[in-house]
Design a protein around this motif. Structure first.
Motif, PDB file in Angstrom:
ATOM      1  N   LEU A  35       4.184   5.551  -5.346  1.00 37.79           N
ATOM      2  CA  LEU A  35       4.203   5.638  -6.801  1.00 37.79           C
ATOM      3  C   LEU A  35       3.286   6.760  -7.277  1.00 37.79           C
ATOM      4  O   LEU A  35       3.659   7.577  -8.131  1.00 37.79           O
ATOM      5  CB  LEU A  35       3.766   4.288  -7.393  1.00 37.79           C
ATOM      6  CG  LEU A  35       3.777   4.231  -8.909  1.00 37.79           C
ATOM      7  CD1 LEU A  35       5.195   4.328  -9.423  1.00 37.79           C
ATOM      8  CD2 LEU A  35       3.122   2.957  -9.406  1.00 37.79           C
ATOM      9  N   LEU A  36       2.091   6.792  -6.728  1.00 39.76           N
ATOM     10  CA  LEU A  36       1.145   7.821  -7.165  1.00 39.76           C
ATOM     11  C   LEU A  36       1.682   9.220  -6.888  1.00 39.76           C
ATOM     12  O   LEU A  36       1.637  10.102  -7.745  1.00 39.76           O
ATOM     13  CB  LEU A  36      -0.185   7.644  -6.436  1.00 39.76           C
ATOM     14  CG  LEU A  36      -1.091   6.543  -6.975  1.00 39.76           C
ATOM     15  CD1 LEU A  36      -2.399   6.541  -6.203  1.00 39.76           C
ATOM     16  CD2 LEU A  36      -1.365   6.752  -8.454  1.00 39.76           C
ATOM     17  N   VAL A  37       2.228   9.384  -5.693  1.00 39.17           N
ATOM     18  CA  VAL A  37       2.761  10.696  -5.339  1.00 39.17           C
ATOM     19  C   VAL A  37       3.892  11.061  -6.283  1.00 39.17           C
ATOM     20  O   VAL A  37       3.979  12.197  -6.777  1.00 39.17           O
ATOM     21  CB  VAL A  37       3.231  10.686  -3.876  1.00 39.17           C
ATOM     22  CG1 VAL A  37       4.068  11.916  -3.588  1.00 39.17           C
ATOM     23  CG2 VAL A  37       2.056  10.641  -2.951  1.00 39.17           C
ATOM     24  N   ILE A  43       0.843  -1.196   0.000  1.00 36.51           N
ATOM     25  CA  ILE A  43       0.000   0.000   0.000  1.00 36.51           C
ATOM     26  C   ILE A  43       0.881   1.250   0.000  1.00 36.51           C
ATOM     27  O   ILE A  43       0.667   2.195  -0.760  1.00 36.51           O
ATOM     28  CB  ILE A  43      -0.927  -0.008   1.223  1.00 36.51           C
ATOM     29  CG1 ILE A  43      -1.918  -1.157   1.085  1.00 36.51           C
ATOM     30  CG2 ILE A  43      -1.656   1.306   1.359  1.00 36.51           C
ATOM     31  CD1 ILE A  43      -2.722  -1.420   2.312  1.00 36.51           C
ATOM     32  N   ALA A  44       1.921   1.198   0.864  1.00 38.44           N
ATOM     33  CA  ALA A  44       2.811   2.347   0.952  1.00 38.44           C
ATOM     34  C   ALA A  44       3.495   2.580  -0.382  1.00 38.44           C
ATOM     35  O   ALA A  44       3.634   3.716  -0.838  1.00 38.44           O
ATOM     36  CB  ALA A  44       3.844   2.123   2.053  1.00 38.44           C
ATOM     37  N   ALA A  45       3.888   1.486  -1.041  1.00 43.23           N
ATOM     38  CA  ALA A  45       4.589   1.627  -2.308  1.00 43.23           C
ATOM     39  C   ALA A  45       3.662   2.205  -3.362  1.00 43.23           C
ATOM     40  O   ALA A  45       4.055   3.045  -4.177  1.00 43.23           O
ATOM     41  CB  ALA A  45       5.122   0.283  -2.759  1.00 43.23           C
ATOM     42  N   PHE A  46       2.433   1.787  -3.316  1.00 46.26           N
ATOM     43  CA  PHE A  46       1.479   2.299  -4.292  1.00 46.26           C
ATOM     44  C   PHE A  46       1.266   3.794  -4.093  1.00 46.26           C
ATOM     45  O   PHE A  46       1.266   4.583  -5.037  1.00 46.26           O
ATOM     46  CB  PHE A  46       0.147   1.551  -4.144  1.00 46.26           C
ATOM     47  CG  PHE A  46      -0.855   1.939  -5.174  1.00 46.26           C
ATOM     48  CD1 PHE A  46      -0.718   1.528  -6.493  1.00 46.26           C
ATOM     49  CD2 PHE A  46      -1.928   2.751  -4.856  1.00 46.26           C
ATOM     50  CE1 PHE A  46      -1.636   1.906  -7.456  1.00 46.26           C
ATOM     51  CE2 PHE A  46      -2.837   3.135  -5.809  1.00 46.26           C
ATOM     52  CZ  PHE A  46      -2.696   2.716  -7.107  1.00 46.26           C
ATOM     53  N   ARG A  47       1.144   4.143  -2.848  1.00 44.80           N
ATOM     54  CA  ARG A  47       0.969   5.545  -2.550  1.00 44.80           C
ATOM     55  C   ARG A  47       2.215   6.346  -3.008  1.00 44.80           C
ATOM     56  O   ARG A  47       2.110   7.428  -3.567  1.00 44.80           O
ATOM     57  CB  ARG A  47       0.781   5.726  -1.049  1.00 44.80           C
ATOM     58  CG  ARG A  47       0.011   6.940  -0.767  1.00 44.80           C
ATOM     59  CD  ARG A  47      -0.916   6.894   0.395  1.00 44.80           C
ATOM     60  NE  ARG A  47      -0.428   6.311   1.606  1.00 44.80           N
ATOM     61  CZ  ARG A  47      -0.763   6.816   2.805  1.00 44.80           C
ATOM     62  NH1 ARG A  47      -1.498   7.899   2.879  1.00 44.80           N
ATOM     63  NH2 ARG A  47      -0.379   6.232   3.895  1.00 44.80           N
TER      64      ARG A  47
END
Lengths: 503, 498, 111, 615
Positions: free
Chosen positions: A175-177, A169-173
Motif C-alpha cells: 500500500l505504501l509503495v 506486513i506485505a500488504a501494508f508495504r
C-alpha cells in the motif's frame, strides 16, 4: 439501448461496481453475483469489441460533461485488448475463487475465518475489476490517477485478506509503495497541467513538446508507475505481497494489477509523449528491463517455495515489457515491439494467473509449497500439473504460446534495428525461465514408486479447470495471433501491416 | 484444393487425439488404450500412404495459418517430408506394439502412452513443416513431448538425464530461434519449397549468413547430437527401451538430422551453400562426430550406452551426406540413411530392450552365449549390427556406398577414409558383441531371467525387432526396386532437380 | 506571480520532506503521515497551478476539482493504511515502533 | 523360340540354384526342418557342379531390382572356379556330414557351412561388382562360424583374428569398389574393361583380396584358423574359399587389360616373400593344420607372383591369367586333399599304414611339383610365363622356383611326419569315412589329364628335360629333410593344444642354428600380434588404456559439460554446498534492495536519471 449505442462503454465500469456494492449488502450468494458480474462484464466487453471492429475508436463523455471538468472515456485498440484480458482472466479467477473458498471452507479447521475471507473477497475483487476497467477506459491523466488509487486500495485490501502476519506486513508495504507511486504520478500530472493546461490524453498528444517541464513530469510519472509495476530495482514489495496472498488474489495481483500501471506507462511513453522521448531514456528502460529479467530469474531459481518462485518470475517477465521500449520507435522495428508488448501482456496475464491458481491448488492439497517436496503431484492433480506446465511453456516463450510470438517480435525488431544485444538478453531470459519452470515441472511430473505423497481430497472441478483453460488460452494465443493484431491495427495508432496476410 | 491440406491435419490428429484420450483413461483400461493406440497408428499409416501416392502423382498438399507478418504456420507435404513421415509412422506402429509388450506390468502407462502419441504427432509435424518457423515450433514442442518420456522411470538417473536433455535441447532451441529470426530479418520468411534465398544476398550479407548457418547448425545439432553437443544422448538411454528406440531412430535425433537436411537443401540451398563455402564446415563437423561417436562407443560396456554413442556416430552420416550435397549421389546416401539408420537402430534398441526385459542383461559382458537363449532376438540384433557396419546386403551398405560415391565425385578422398574408419570402428564394437553372444558359452546365470511360455520372450516384444530386421535386409536387397527407400530418395532428388 | 511560485516550491519541499520521511522513518504511523504530507505538498502545487495572472479571467476551476478529488482519495487511502497498520500491530509480534517492518521473505508462507 | 526360351529359363533357374540351394538349406537350418538340411548337405554342392558343366556361357540372369541391380553368369574363368569349388565343397560336405554328425552344435555348423558355400558359389557367378562383394562378405562372415565352431579358447582366438582381418579386408574392398565404380561409371564387371586403375586401388585390392589368400602382412589369421576349423571345413577353406581372393583379383584387375609396373612390383615382391616366409615359418610349426596353412601362404605367394607377372604387359596378362587358374586348380585340389586326409587320419587308432602314407604323399608331392602331377604342370607353366615376360623377372624361374620347390618338399614332409606322430590327439569328433578323401586323391591325380585346355602344358611338362627340372628340387628337399631329422634329437612332438612355438624352438631346431635368430625375430612379431589379441580378448571393452586416455581427454575438452554443470547447480536452487556463497550473496542483495532507504535512494536516483535522459 441498441447494440451500437455509445453507452455500452460504461458497462464494464458500472456493472462490476454495482455487483460489488450488492455483494456488500447481501451476505449470501455473493458468488453468484460475482459470477453474474463477470459474465456481464465479458459480454459487455464483447459488445464493445464488436462496436470497435465496426466503428473504430470512440470517446464518450459521462453525463454529457465535456473535458476538462467532465469525465470522458475512450476506447482504442489497446484498451479493448486490456479489457478483454481483464474480463477473461476475471471470469477464470472468479470461478477459481469459488472452488478455492469452498475447498477451504470444507476443511474442518477455521471455517469461520475462511467464510469471512470469502465474504470480503467478492466485493473487493469486483471493485478491483471496476477500477481496472475504468483505468483502461480513462481518457485523461487525472482520471488515471484516481483509478490507479482505486486499484491500489482494493488490491492492498485483497493482499491483506489472508490475515497472516506476513501477508499483512506485505500488504501494508504494498500500500505504501503504491501510494508513493500514485503521489509521484500525481505530481507529474500537476507538472503536466502546469505546463500545458490540459489533462485530456488526446489533447495532450497534440500540444506536447519537449521541455524541462515535461521532462520533470514524465520522470515523476514514470517513476511512480515503475514502482507500481515493480520494475527492477523497485520490485522489493512484489514477491512477499504476491506470494503471501490467497491464491486467487495472487492471480489477480500478478496477472492483472501490475498490468494496469504498465498500461498507463505505455500509453504515456508511446501514445501521448512519444514524440518527446529520447533514445537514451528508452535505453535506460531497456537496461532496467534487462536487470529485471536476469535478477528476477536468478531469484526465482533460488527460491525454495513455489509461490515465491512464481512471484519472482513475474518480476522477470515484466522485464520483457521494458525490453520492448528501446526497440519501439526505431525504424520499422517499432511496430513489432508494440505488438510484442501486447502479446506479452496478454500471455503473461493468462499464464501467470493460471500458474498462481495451480500453485494455490497444490498448496491446498499438499499443505505446503516447498518445491523439493512436490514430487509426484501429477498423480493426484493431473490437470493442475498440466496447467502449471503449460503456463510454464508460455513463460519460457516456447511456440506456439503468446509468449513465443512476443519473443519472436522482440527478437525480430532487435535484429532489424541492429540492436542485437537485446536479443541476447531475451534468449538468456528464456533459458533462465526454462530453468525455473522445469525445476518445478520436473518434480510435479515424476511419480515416485511406492506410496502416494498427497491424500487426494475431493474437490470441485472449479479448482482445476479454470487454471487449465487460462493456461491453454495463453498457449493458443500464438495460434490466434492475427486477431489481437487486428484489434491493435484497427486503431489509428498502430497503422502498420503487422498481419501476415490471409485474413 | 482445401481437402488436400486437411489430409495433413488428419494425419496429425490421428495420433494427437488418441494421445489426449489416453491421458484421460484410467490406468487399468489396458485393452481400450492398446486398441486406441494401434488404431491411431494404423489410421495414420493409411493416411500417409494416401499422401505418398498423391505426392507421387504430383498432388500438392498444403495448409497454412498466418500468425503475424513473417510468421506463418504452414504444413506442406513434399517428397522429403513424405520420406520422414513414412519412416516415423511405420516405426511408430512397431514401437507401439513393442511398448505395449514392454510396459505390460509397469505403472503410469496412460501417462506414458499419452506422451508417446504426442511425441509422434510432433515428429510427423516436423516432417510436414513447410517453413522454418513451423519447423521451429514443432522442434521445440518435441523437446517438451519427449522430456516426460525420458524421466518416465522417475529414478535419479532418469531425472539427471532429463535435466541434461533439457539443458542441451532448450539451449539449442534458443540458439535456433535466434538464428531463425536473424535469418528472417535478412532473407524474409524461409519456405521449404524454394531452393534457398536469393544469391544476391550472399554478396551483401556474407558474414551474417555464415554466422546464421553456424547458429542454425548449433540449434539442430543439439538434437542431431553433433559433437560436442551430444552429451545428452548417451545419458538419455536410461529411459525405457521403446523410448530410446523412438528417440534414436524416429523422433529426436532424426528431427535434428532432418533439420540439417532442410537447412542445407531448402533454407540455404545447395548453390548458396557452396557460394558461402559452408560445406567444408559441415563435413568437418560430421566427420568429427562420426569418428568420435565410434571411439566413445568402443569404450562402453553398457549395451544401451554403446548404442547411444553409435547413434551419435551414425546420424552424422546424414549430415555428412548433406555436406557433400554438391553431388547428388552423396545426397542420396545421406537421405536414404535417414531411413536406414532408423530401421537399424530401432532394431538394435528393441533387442537391447528384450535382453533387459527378459534376462535382465544390461551389459555386454553379460551377453555371453545369450543367442542360445534368445536366438530370434539376437538374430535381429546381428542383422542390425551388421547393417551398422555396412555389410551387404543390409541397408547400411547402400547408404555407405552412395556416400562413398558422392565423396569421390567431389574428390573428397579423406571422407572415404572417414567412411572406412567408421566401418572399422563399428566392427570393433559390434562384432565382439555378436561373437560373444553367438559363440561364447554362458558363464553365469542370467541376472533376472523371466520365462515365457512359447517364445523366447513376450510375443509383442519379439515381433517388432524381427520385422524391422527383415526390413533392414529386404530394403537393402531390393534397394533398386520400384518401391524402396532408395527409389523414393531418387524421386526426391528428381523433385529438387538434382 | 512570486506568491504562486512560492506556493509551488513550498509544495515541492513538502513533497520532498514526506518522501524523506517515508524512506527514513520506520514507524508505520510516521510513514502514513509522511504520505499524507506528500499529498498535501502535491495539492499545494496543484492549487498554485490554478493561479491566473490578474486580468486573465477567473481562477482555473480544474485544479480545485482535482484537489478535492485528491483529498477524498487521500482520506480513504489513509483510513485503509491506518486499519492495516493496526492489523499489523495486532497480529504480528513485532514491535512496530522500534524495529520497523520486517518481512521475512524466506519464511513467509502463503495460503 | 519357345524351346529356346524354355531352355534359357531352365539354365537361368539352374544358375540361380547354384547359390540358391545352399542358401535355402542354410535357412532350413534355422527351422525345425534342420535334420533335412543336415542330410542334404552334399546336395547343395551338386547343383553347382551340374551347373558348371551344363549352363552355357551366354546365359545371364539379370535382377535389376536386387541390391542395386545384379547380374549372374558363368564365363570361362568362372566355370573352372565353380567346377573346382563345387567339387571341393561336395567332398567337404560328404566328409563333414559324417564327421560332425554326433556334434551337438552340428546344426550351427551346417548353417554356416552352407552359407559360406552359397557365398563362394555366388561370388563366382557374380558378374557385377557389388554382387561379388555381397557374396564375398557372406562367405567371409559365415566362415567365421566354421572357425570358432570347436568352441575352444584357441578357436575363439583364431576366430577373433580372422574377424579382424576379414573386417579390414571388407573395408579395403569397399573403398576399392567405390573408387572403381566411380571411375568405371557402372557396376558391371565388364564396365571395368579399359578403366585405368589407380595405384591406390591396386593397393586396396591387394589388401582386400590378399587377406583372403594370406598375402604376406595379412596372413596372421590363416594358420590359427586352419588349425582351428574342423577338417572338412578346413578343406573347403583352404581349397575353395582362398580362391575367392584370386578370382577377385582376376575380376577386378582384369589381366590382359591392365598394365601396371608398380602394381606388378608390389605383387611379385609380396608374393615372393610370402612364398619363402611360409616355408620357413611352416617348418617350425608342429601342428598339421598350421603347417598346411603356412604351405598355403607359400603357395599363394607363388600365385601372387604369377599375378604380378601378369601385370607387366598385356600379352603377359593373358598368359598369366591362364597359368594362375591352372595353379589355383592344382593347389585347391591338392590342399583340400591333404586336409581331407588329415581329417581321416587325425583321429585314427594305431599307426599309419602304408596306404595312408601314400595317400598323403600324392597331394604333398603334387604340391612340391613332382613330375607327372598337376604340380609339375603348373610349375612348368610358371617357368614359361617367366620366359615370356623376360628380364628382369627371368631370375624367378632360375632361383625362386627351385627354392620354393625344395621348401615345399621339406614342408610337406614335415607335415606327414607330424601327422604320423599326432595319434588321436585332435578332438575333431568321430573319424570321417575315407570316401571323400579317396575321391579327392583321384581328382588330384587325374584332373590335369582330363582337362583339355591344359594339354599343351601337360605335354610340355612331360618332356624329359622338364621332368628332371621338376624332380631335382624334390630330391634335394627329401635329402635335406632326412639330414634335418637326423640332426635333430629324436623327441616326441608335443601336440597339446596351442603350443607356443617360440618357447620350444631351441630344442628342436638345433640343426639349423643359422636361421634361429631370424626365426626368433619373425616369431617374436607373430607372438606380439597374438599377445595383442589375447589382451584384446581379456578386456571385453577393447583398448582399455586408450579408453582411459580418452576419458581424461574428455574431462578437459568438455568445457560444455562445465557449462551444463553450472546450470545444474542453478537448477538445484543454488543450495549445493559449494555454492552457498553465491546463494548467500543473492539473498543478502535481495534483502538490501528491499530496505526502504535503498528503495528511496534508487527512486531518487532513477528520477534524476530519467529527468536527464528524457531531455
Amino acid at each position: 439501448m441498441s447494440f451500437d449505442s455509445p453507452t455500452w462503454i460504461v458497462c464494464p465500469i458500472i456493472l462490476p461496481l454495482i455487483a460489488g456494492l450488492l455483494c456488500f449488502l447481501f451476505r449470501k450468494n455473493t458468488f453468484f453475483i460475482a459470477l453474474f458480474a463477470s459474465l456481464a462484464n465479458l459480454l459487455s466487453v464483447a459488445i464493445l469489441l464488436w462496436q470497435f471492429l465496426l466503428l473504430g475508436p470512440m470517446r464518450y463523455s459521462m453525463g454529457g460533461w465535456q473535458a476538462p471538468l467532465g469525465i470522458s472515456l475512450r476506447m482504442h485498440g489497446p484498451t479493448i485488448l486490456m479489457l478483454l484480458m481483464t474480463a477473461v482472466s476475471g471470469l477464470g479467477i472468479t470461478l477459481y475463487a469459488r472452488g478455492y473458498f469452498s475447498f477451504r471452507i470444507a476443511a474442518p479447521k477455521r471455517v469461520g475465518r475462511h467464510e469471512r475471507q470469502e465474504r470480503f473477497f467478492w466485493p473487493l475483487w469486483l471493485l478491483l475489476m471496476t477500477a481496472l476497467n475504468a483505468l483502461f477506459l480513462s481518457a485523461d491523466i487525472f482520471n488515471l490517477y484516481v483509478t490507479l488509487e482505486l486499484v491500489t486500495v482494493s488490491a492492498a485490501a485483497l493482499a491483506a485478506l489472508s490475515g497472516k502476519p506476513a501477508s499483512q506486513i506485505a500488504a501494508f508495504r504494498y500500500l505504501l509503495v503504491s501510494l508513493l507511486g500514485s503521489l509521484s504520478y500525481l505530481l507529474g500530472v500537476v507538472f503536466v497541467y502546469k505546463t500545458y493546461g490540459v489533462l485530456d490524453l488526446q489533447m495532450l498528444r497534440q500540444v506536447a513538446s519537449p521541455g524541462p517541464g515535461l521532462q520533470a513530469a514524465l520522470a515523476l510519472m514514470t517513476l511512480g508507475l515503475l514502482l507500481k509495476t515493480a520494475l527492477f530495482p523497485l520490485h522489493f514489495w512484489l514477491p512477499p505481497a504476491h506470494a503471501n496472498a490467497l491464491a486467487p488474489v495472487s492471480a489477480i495481483l500478478s496477472g492483472l494489477v501490475v498490468k494496469g500501471s504498465f498500461y498507463i506507462l505505455f500509453v504515456l511513453w508511446f501514445d501521448i509523449f512519444a514524440s518527446s522521448i529520447s533514445q537514451n531514456a528508452l535505453n535506460l528502460m531497456g537496461v532496467l528491463g534487462t536487470g529485471a529479467i536476469i535478477w528476477g530469474s536468478v531469484q526465482a531459481i533460488r527460491q525454495q517455495r513455489l509461490k515465491l518462485l512464481v512471484a519472482y518470475s513475474t518480476i522477470s517477465q515484466l522485464g520483457y515489457l521494458f525490453i520492448a521500449f528501446p526497440l519501439a520507435l526505431r525504424g520499422d522495428g517499432g511496430q513489432g515491439a508494440w505488438a510484442a508488448v501486447a502479446f506479452m501482456v496478454l500471455a503473461h496475464a493468462f499464464a501467470k494467473s493460471a500458474m498462481f491458481m495451480a500453485a494455490g491448488t497444490i498448496f491446498l492439497h499438499m499443505g505446503h509449497d516447498r518445491i523439493k517436496d512436490l514430487t509426484g503431484v501429477r498423480k493426484c492433480l493431473p490437470l493442475t500439473s498440466f496447467a502449471y506446465a503449460i503456463a510454464g511453456v508460455n513463460l519460457m516463450g516456447l511456440p506456439p504460446s503468446g509468449g513465443f510470438i512476443a519473443k519472436w517480435l522482440l527478437l525480430s525488431s532487435s535484429l532489424t534495428s541492429s540492436q542485437w544485444w537485446w536479443s541476447v538478453v531475451i534468449m538468456t531470459g528464456s533459458l533462465l525461465a526454462s530453468i525455473y519452470v522445469f525445476r518445478v515441472v520436473s518434480r510435479l511430473f515424476v511419480i515416485p514408486a511406492g506410496k502416494s505423497i498427497c491424500a487426494c481430497r475431493p474437490h470441485s472441478p472449479l479448482l482445476e479447470w479454470p487454471a487449465l483453460v487460462l493456461a491453454m488460452i495463453a498457449l493458443l494465443l500464438g495460434l490466434i495471433a492475427p486477431y489481437p493484431l487486428l484489434i491493435l491495427e484497427t486503431d489509428t495508432l498502430v497503422s502498420c501491416l503487422l498481419l501476415g496476410g490471409g485474413l | 484444393m482445401i481437402w488436400q491440406g486437411w489430409l495433413l491435419v488428419f494425419i496429425l490428429l490421428s495420433s494427437f487425439l488418441p494421445g489426449i484420450i489416453i491421458f484421460a483413461l484410467p490406468e487399468e483400461k489396458y485393452r481400450l488404450r492398446t486398441s486406441l493406440n494401434l488404431f491411431g497408428a494404423g489410421i495414420k499409416l493409411v493416411f500417409i500412404l494416401i499422401m505418398n501416392i498423391g505426392i507421387y502423382y504430383g498432388y500438392n498438399y498444403e495448409i497454412r495459418l498466418p500468425l503475424i507478418q513473417g510468421v506463418e504456420l504452414l504444413l506442406n507435404a513434399d517428397p522429403l517430408s513424405a520420406l520422414f513421415a513414412t519412416l516415423s509412422s511405420v516405426l511408430w506402429l512397431l514401437t507401439t506394439i513393442y511398448a505395449v509388450g514392454y510396459l505390460e506390468d509397469s505403472p503410469n502407462r496412460s501417462h506414458f502412452f499419452g506422451y508417446f502419441s504426442l511425441c509422434v504427432t510432433v515428429t510427423i509435424a516436423i516432417a510436414l513443416a513447410g517453413n522454418l518457423v513451423t519447423f521451429l515450433l514443432f522442434y521445440e514442442m518435441l523437446t517438451l513431448a519427449t522430456y516426460p518420456l525420458i524421466i518416465h522411470r522417475g529414478t535419479p538417473q532418469a531425472l539427471r538425464a532429463g535435466r541434461n536433455y533439457l539443458i542441451y535441447t532448450l539451449g539449442g532451441g534458443a540458439v535456433f530461434l535466434f538464428a531463425v529470426v536473424w535469418l528472417q530479418t535478412i532473407t524474409g520468411p524461409a519456405y521449404f519449397s524454394a531452393a534457398g534465398f536469393s544469391p544476391l544476398l550472399v554478396e551483401t550479407h556474407r558474414t551474417a549468413l555464415v554466422s546464421i548457418f553456424i547458429l542454425l547448425l548449433m540449434g539442430v545439432g543439439v538434437k542431431a547430437a553433433l559433437v560436442p553437443l551430444h552429451g545428452w544422448l548417451p545419458q538419455a538411454m536410461v529411459a525405457p527401451a521403446p523410448v530410446s528406440a523412438l528417440l534414436h531412430a524416429v523422433a529426436v535425433v532424426k528431427a535434428g538430422a532432418f533439420g540439417i537436411v532442410r537447412i542445407v537443401l531448402d533454407v540455404y540451398g545447395i548453390d548458396n551453400m557452396s557460394r558461402l563455402n559452408l560445406f567444408p564446415l559441415l563435413t568437418v563437423a560430421s566427420s568429427v562426430t562420426i569418428i568420435w561417436g565410434s571411439i566413445r562407443a568402443l569404450q562402453q560396456d553398457n549395451l544401451k550406452r554403446l548404442l547411444a554413442f553409435s547413434t551419435v556416430s551414425q546420424v552424422s552420416y546424414i549430415a555428412l551426406g548433406m555436406s557433400l550435397a554438391d553431388q547428388p549421389l552423396a545426397v542420396i546416401g545421406g537421405l536414404v540413411h535417414l531411413v536406414h539408420q532408423g530401421l537399424m537402430k530401432i532394431t538394435l534398441f528393441f533387442c537391447a530392450g528384450n535382453l533387459a526385459e527378459t534376462l535382465g542383461i544390461h551389459r555386454i559382458s553379460e551377453m555371453k552365449g545369450v543367442a542360445r537363449r534368445m536366438p530370434l532376438t539376437m538374430a535381429a540384433f546381428s542383422i542390425g549390427a551388421l547393417g551398422m557396419i555396412g555389410i551387404p546386403p543390409t541397408v547400411g551398405f547402400v547408404s555407405k556406398w552412395y556416400m562413398g560415391l558422392g565423396a569421390l565425385a567431389m574428390d573428397n578422398w579423406w571422407v572415404l577414409a572417414i567412411l572406412a574408419g567408421s566401418s572399422l570402428l563399428n566392427a570393433c564394437y559390434f562384432l565382439p558383441i555378436l561373437t560373444s553372444a553367438w559363440f561364447a558359452k554362458q558363464e553365469r546365470p542370467w541376472p533376472e531371467e523371466r520365462r515365457f511360455n512359447r517364445f523366447e520372450t513376450r510375443l509383442m516384444l519379439l515381433v517388432p525387432p524381427v520385422i524391422t530386421a527383415i526390413i533392414v535386409i529386404v530394403a537393402g536387397a531390393v534397394a533398386n526396386a520400384q518401391i524402396s527407400p532408395l527409389a523414393w530418395v531418387r524421386f526426391i532428388l528428381r523433385e529438387y532437380g538434382l | 506571480m512570486i506568491t504562486n511560485t512560492l506556493y509551488s516550491l513550498c509544495g515541492l519541499v513538502l513533497f520532498a520532506m514526506g518522501l524523506f520521511a517515508l524512506f527514513a522513518c520506520s514507524h508505520l504511523l510516521r510513514k502514513i503521515l509522511a504520505v499524507n504530507i506528500m499529498s498535501a505538498g502535491v495539492f499545494l502545487v496543484l492549487v498554485a497551478a490554478a493561479y491566473r495572472p490578474l486580468g486573465a479571467g477567473e481562477v482555473d476551476p480544474v485544479p480545485h476539482a482535482m484537489v478535492l478529488t485528491g483529498i477524498v482519495v487521500s482520506v480513504s487511502v489513509t483510513a485503509l493504511a491506518l486499519i492495516l497498520a493496526c492489523r499489523v500491530q495486532e497480529t504480528s509480534n513485532l514491535s512496530i515502533s522500534r524495529n520497523g517492518l520486517k518481512v521475512n521473505d524466506e519464511e513467509g508462507s502463503g495460503g | 523360340m519357345i524351346g529356346g526360351d524354355l531352355n534359357h529359363g531352365i539354365y537361368a533357374l539352374m544358375l540361380s540354384l547354384v547359390a540358391g540351394t545352399p542358401l535355402l538349406l542354410a535357412s532350413l537350418c534355422c527351422t525345425p526342418m534342420r535334420k533335412i538340411a543336415a542330410q542334404a548337405l552334399p546336395l547343395a554342392a551338386i547343383s553347382a557342379l551340374l551347373a558348371s558343366f551344363l549352363v552355357p556361357s551366354y546365359v545371364l540372369v539379370e535382377v535389376p531390382w536386387f541390391f542395386m541391380s545384379g547380374r549372374m553368369g558363368l564365363d570361362d574363368t568362372g566355370r573352372i572356379f565353380l567346377c573346382v569349388s563345387a567339387f571341393i565343397w561336395l567332398l567337404a560336405a560328404l566328409s563333414g556330414r559324417n564327421q560332425v554328425d554326433n556334434d551337438p552344435e552340428n546344426n550351427r555348423f551346417n548353417g554356416f557351412f552352407l552359407a559360406a558355400m552359397a557365398g563362394n558359389f555366388g561370388l563366382i557367378l557374380a558378374q557385377d561388382m557389388l554382387g561379388y562383394y555381397l557374396f564375398f562378405a557372406l562367405m567371409s562372415f559365415s566362415a567365421y562360424g566354421l572357425v570358432v565352431h570347436k568352441g575352444t579358447e584357441e578357436a575363439h582366438r583364431a576366430g577373433r583374428s580372422y574377424l579382424v582381418f576379414v573386417m579390414i579386408g571388407e573395408v579395403a574392398l569397399f573403398l576399392a569398389l567405390v573408387i572403381l565404380a566411380d571411375s568405371a561409371n557402372g557396376l558391371l564387371l565388364e564396365d571395368l574393361i579399359g578403366v585405368t586403375i589407380h595405384p591406390f586401388v591396386l593397393v586396396l585390392l591387394f589388401i582386400g583380396f590378399g587377406i583372403k589368400i594370406g598375402a604376406l602382412p595379412f596372413h596372421v589369421w590363416m594358420p590359427t584358423s586352419y588349425q582351428a576349423v574342423p577338417a572338412p571345413a578346413a578343406a573347403a577353406l583352404a581349397g575353395a574359399m582362398v580362391n575367392a581372393g584370386l578370382l577377385g583379383w582376376l575380376r577386378f584387375i582384369p589381366l590382359g587389360e591392365v598394365v601396371s609396373p608398380a602394381g606388378s612390383l608390389l605383387f611379385i615382391v609380396a608374393g615372393g616373400l610370402a612364398a619363402l616366409y611360409g616355408v620357413i615359418i611352416g617348418l617350425n610349426r608342429k601342428r598339421a593344420g598350421t603347417i598346411l596353412a603356412y604351405s598355403s601362404i607359400s603357395q599363394m605367394g607363388i600365385m601372387t607372383v604369377i599375378f604380378g607377372l601378369g601385370l607387366t604387359g598385356l600379352d603377359a596378362g593373358d598368359h598369366a591369367a591362364f597359368i594362375l587358374i591352372l595353379y589355383a586348380v592344382h593347389h585347391s585340389l591338392a590342399k583340400s586333399s591333404l586336409f581331407l586326409g588329415y581329417g581321416v587320419l587325425a583321429n585314427r587308432k594305431g599307426p599309419l599304414s602304408k596306404w595312408h602314407i601314400a595317400g598323403l604323399l600324392l597331394p604333398s608331392l603334387s604340391l612340391a611339383g613332382m613330375p607327372l602331377t598337376s604340380g609339375a604342370v603348373s610349375k612348368v607353366g610358371f617357368k614359361e610365363l617367366t620366359n615370356f615376360v623376360g628380364e628382369p623377372w627371368l631370375v624367378l624361374s632360375g632361383f625362386f622356383l627351385p627354392i620354393t620347390a625344395v621348401g615345399t618338399t621339406l614342408l610337406v614332409l614335415h607335415f606327414i611326419r607330424v601327422v604320423r606322430h599326432c595319434e588321436g590327439s585332435e578332438k575333431t569328433g568321430s573319424t570321417s569315412g575315407p570316401g571323400a578323401w579317396i575321391a579327392s586323391l583321384l581328382a588330384v591325380s587325374l584332373a590335369i589329364w582330363l582337362w583339355p585346355a591344359v594339354q599343351i602344358h601337360v605335354d610340355y611338362s612331360i618332356a624329359a628335360a622338364k621332368l628332371w627340372q621338376s624332380l631335382w628340387p624334390i630330391v634335394t628337399g627329401g635329402l635335406l629333410f632326412w639330414a634335418w631329422r637326423r640332426c635333430v634329437r629324436r623327441r616326441e612332438i608335443e601336440a597339446r593344444p596351442f603350443v607356443r612355438d617360440i618357447n620350444t624352438i631351441q630344442g628342436h631346431c638345433s640343426g639349423f642354428d643359422w636361421w634361429k635368430k631370424l626365426h626368433q625375430v619373425i616369431g617374436g612379431i607373430e607372438e606380439e600380434l597374438k599377445e595383442h589379441e589375447v589382451e584384446r580378448r581379456n578386456n571385453l571393452v577393447p583398448y582399455k588404456s586408450f579408453s582411459w586416455f580418452l576419458r581424461q581427454e574428455m574431462k578437459s575438452i568438455y568445457s560444455f559439460n562445465g557449462v551444463a554443470s553450472t546450470v545444474k547447480v542453478l537448477i538445484s536452487g543454488l543450495s549445493g554446498s559449494g555454492y552457498a556463497g553465491i546463494d548467500f550473496f543473492l539473498r543478502k542483495t535481495e534483502k538490501i534492495m528491499g530496505r526502504w532507504t535503498v528503495v528511496g535512494l534508487s527512486y531518487v536516483l532513477l528520477c534524476i536519471l530519467f529527468f536527464f535522459f528524457l531531455g
